[in-house]
Design a protein around this motif. Sequence first.
Motif, PDB file in Angstrom:
ATOM      1  N   ARG A  23       0.823  -1.203   0.000  1.00 54.42           N
ATOM      2  CA  ARG A  23       0.000   0.000   0.000  1.00 54.42           C
ATOM      3  C   ARG A  23       0.859   1.257   0.000  1.00 54.42           C
ATOM      4  O   ARG A  23       0.564   2.229  -0.709  1.00 54.42           O
ATOM      5  N   SER A  24       1.910   1.247   0.788  1.00 50.73           N
ATOM      6  CA  SER A  24       2.803   2.397   0.841  1.00 50.73           C
ATOM      7  C   SER A  24       3.480   2.618  -0.508  1.00 50.73           C
ATOM      8  O   SER A  24       3.579   3.747  -1.002  1.00 50.73           O
ATOM      9  N   ALA A  25       3.942   1.516  -1.104  1.00 45.24           N
ATOM     10  CA  ALA A  25       4.632   1.616  -2.392  1.00 45.24           C
ATOM     11  C   ALA A  25       3.692   2.124  -3.478  1.00 45.24           C
ATOM     12  O   ALA A  25       4.067   2.968  -4.309  1.00 45.24           O
ATOM     13  N   MET A  26       2.452   1.627  -3.478  1.00 42.52           N
ATOM     14  CA  MET A  26       1.504   2.045  -4.499  1.00 42.52           C
ATOM     15  C   MET A  26       1.100   3.498  -4.311  1.00 42.52           C
ATOM     16  O   MET A  26       0.897   4.231  -5.285  1.00 42.52           O
ATOM     17  N   LYS A  27       1.003   3.939  -3.065  1.00 39.51           N
ATOM     18  CA  LYS A  27       0.670   5.335  -2.803  1.00 39.51           C
ATOM     19  C   LYS A  27       1.742   6.255  -3.360  1.00 39.51           C
ATOM     20  O   LYS A  27       1.460   7.286  -3.991  1.00 39.51           O
ATOM     21  N   THR A  28       3.001   5.854  -3.168  1.00 46.98           N
ATOM     22  CA  THR A  28       4.117   6.640  -3.699  1.00 46.98           C
ATOM     23  C   THR A  28       4.139   6.602  -5.220  1.00 46.98           C
ATOM     24  O   THR A  28       4.307   7.629  -5.886  1.00 46.98           O
ATOM     25  N   LEU A  29       3.991   5.420  -5.762  1.00 45.86           N
ATOM     26  CA  LEU A  29       4.052   5.236  -7.215  1.00 45.86           C
ATOM     27  C   LEU A  29       2.960   6.009  -7.929  1.00 45.86           C
ATOM     28  O   LEU A  29       3.182   6.571  -9.012  1.00 45.86           O
ATOM     29  N   HIS A  30       1.772   6.092  -7.327  1.00 42.88           N
ATOM     30  CA  HIS A  30       0.626   6.699  -8.000  1.00 42.88           C
ATOM     31  C   HIS A  30       0.365   8.142  -7.597  1.00 42.88           C
ATOM     32  O   HIS A  30      -0.702   8.680  -7.876  1.00 42.88           O
ATOM     33  N   THR A  31       1.324   8.747  -6.934  1.00 45.76           N
ATOM     34  CA  THR A  31       1.166  10.160  -6.575  1.00 45.76           C
ATOM     35  C   THR A  31       0.905  10.993  -7.824  1.00 45.76           C
ATOM     36  O   THR A  31       1.699  10.985  -8.775  1.00 45.76           O
ATOM     37  N   GLY A  32      -0.238  11.672  -7.852  1.00 50.84           N
ATOM     38  CA  GLY A  32      -0.577  12.512  -9.001  1.00 50.84           C
ATOM     39  C   GLY A  32      -1.162  11.761 -10.177  1.00 50.84           C
ATOM     40  O   GLY A  32      -1.507  12.379 -11.195  1.00 50.84           O
ATOM     41  N   ALA A  33      -1.310  10.432 -10.058  1.00 51.93           N
ATOM     42  CA  ALA A  33      -1.819   9.639 -11.184  1.00 51.93           C
ATOM     43  C   ALA A  33      -3.337   9.772 -11.298  1.00 51.93           C
ATOM     44  O   ALA A  33      -4.035  10.003 -10.315  1.00 51.93           O
ATOM     45  N   ALA A  34      -3.846   9.640 -12.505  1.00 50.64           N
ATOM     46  CA  ALA A  34      -5.287   9.668 -12.732  1.00 50.64           C
ATOM     47  C   ALA A  34      -5.926   8.451 -12.070  1.00 50.64           C
ATOM     48  O   ALA A  34      -5.307   7.377 -11.990  1.00 50.64           O
ATOM     49  N   PRO A  35      -7.180   8.574 -11.583  1.00 51.07           N
ATOM     50  CA  PRO A  35      -7.847   7.462 -10.899  1.00 51.07           C
ATOM     51  C   PRO A  35      -7.909   6.180 -11.722  1.00 51.07           C
ATOM     52  O   PRO A  35      -7.780   5.091 -11.176  1.00 51.07           O
TER      53      PRO A  35
END
Length: 416
Positions: free
Chosen positions: A205-217
């Motif tokens: 979850r932490s990694a995905m939150k970082t990876l998807h920062t600013g990403a479209a839904p």
Amino acid sequence: MLDCGCPENRSAGVSRRTLFRMAAVGGLTTASTVSGATLAFGAPAGTGTLVVLSLRGGFDGLSAVVPVGDANYAKARPGIQVTASQSLKIDSMFGLNPAMQPLLKLFQNGTMAAVHAVGQADPTRSHFEAMAEMERAAPDSNLRTGWIDRTLGSLGDPGGFAGSQVGSGSMPDSMIGPNAKFAMNSIAGVKLSVGEDLVPLARWRSAMKTLHTGAAPELSAPMTNALGAVGKMSTLNKATSKSVKELGYPETALGNALHDVARLIKADLGLRVATVDYGNWDMHVNLGKATSGAWMYRQLEEMSKALAAFAAELGTEALNRTTLLTLSEFGRRVAENGSGGLDHGHGNVVLALGGGLNKGVHGKWPGLAAGNLVDGDLASTTDYRSIVSEVLKKRVGVDSTTDIFPGYKPKTVGLA
């Protein structure tokens, strides 16, 4: 289980390279499919649930809820009939197949009921076409979505587990469409392929939150939703639960699937419509007499044990907010064929299990006299959409089925 190809150092975090590598080989979740743009876990609890048990292969309703009071029934099936003395009496016209003994008390106390002579608006004897049309449920229209998907859409944002297929990782045609739904082989099968001892869910979850920062839904949602599903199912899987055998289910795919549905309902995850498949009903040969070991008897016995155990596991409170319906693409011919079986027909029976049902066998019985048959088949006097509409309104909380079953005005069945 897929090999994640992760480094030997178990204390390591989730690197960007490892993350992409694992995602590429499908190593995040197993035995599950998530469909739709947004899954909102923790949907409103306490809402009613419709469970659709799809009897695939063409279920013979006349062998299950038997019209022993119609003299033409025995004449049409001299070799495979269920005699009046064998049947479990419901009323002066109908009796249950003796293989359905586990369900008799449920019929007697109003936990089960049936609707006979049920069919579709535009029947066909093709398995594929009949099931596709039943699950699309929009004849004479250009709609390509399924009726369950449209039901979920009518509920606004009911949550990611609102529509769930259980027992299979692929969804039925009734769920085709843009609204969120979930498919799983089993609750236990929704998990991280790599094991949480190697890469804990919190790190994902932490990694995905970082990876998807600013990403479209639409880019971030699939992985976020999948991780949410893993978390919910992991918690449910760790909860104390008796085995299917201890609960009285048959130790089969059907028993396991209904046990999982019962667990989902009791967990209050916001389940509104669940689907389970149960096949092997295409009995062109050797259907058998109404005695232990015969093909039809075995099938009905397994289904009956599973349904009885399902009702018992739910208990009064959960059962009162649940309705299970059996649906099949078509029924069988009235007359047996030369191989001791039954060819494809039309009119059928729908079984209902749950709280708040009206006792008995519903629907107008057309009779089995030659002049009342339609091309040798039981005539259909109730459209299955009327049954589903009634349950959607009274159990699931749907206000109107106009957009779910376009162009169709449901008739009152009196089931629920």
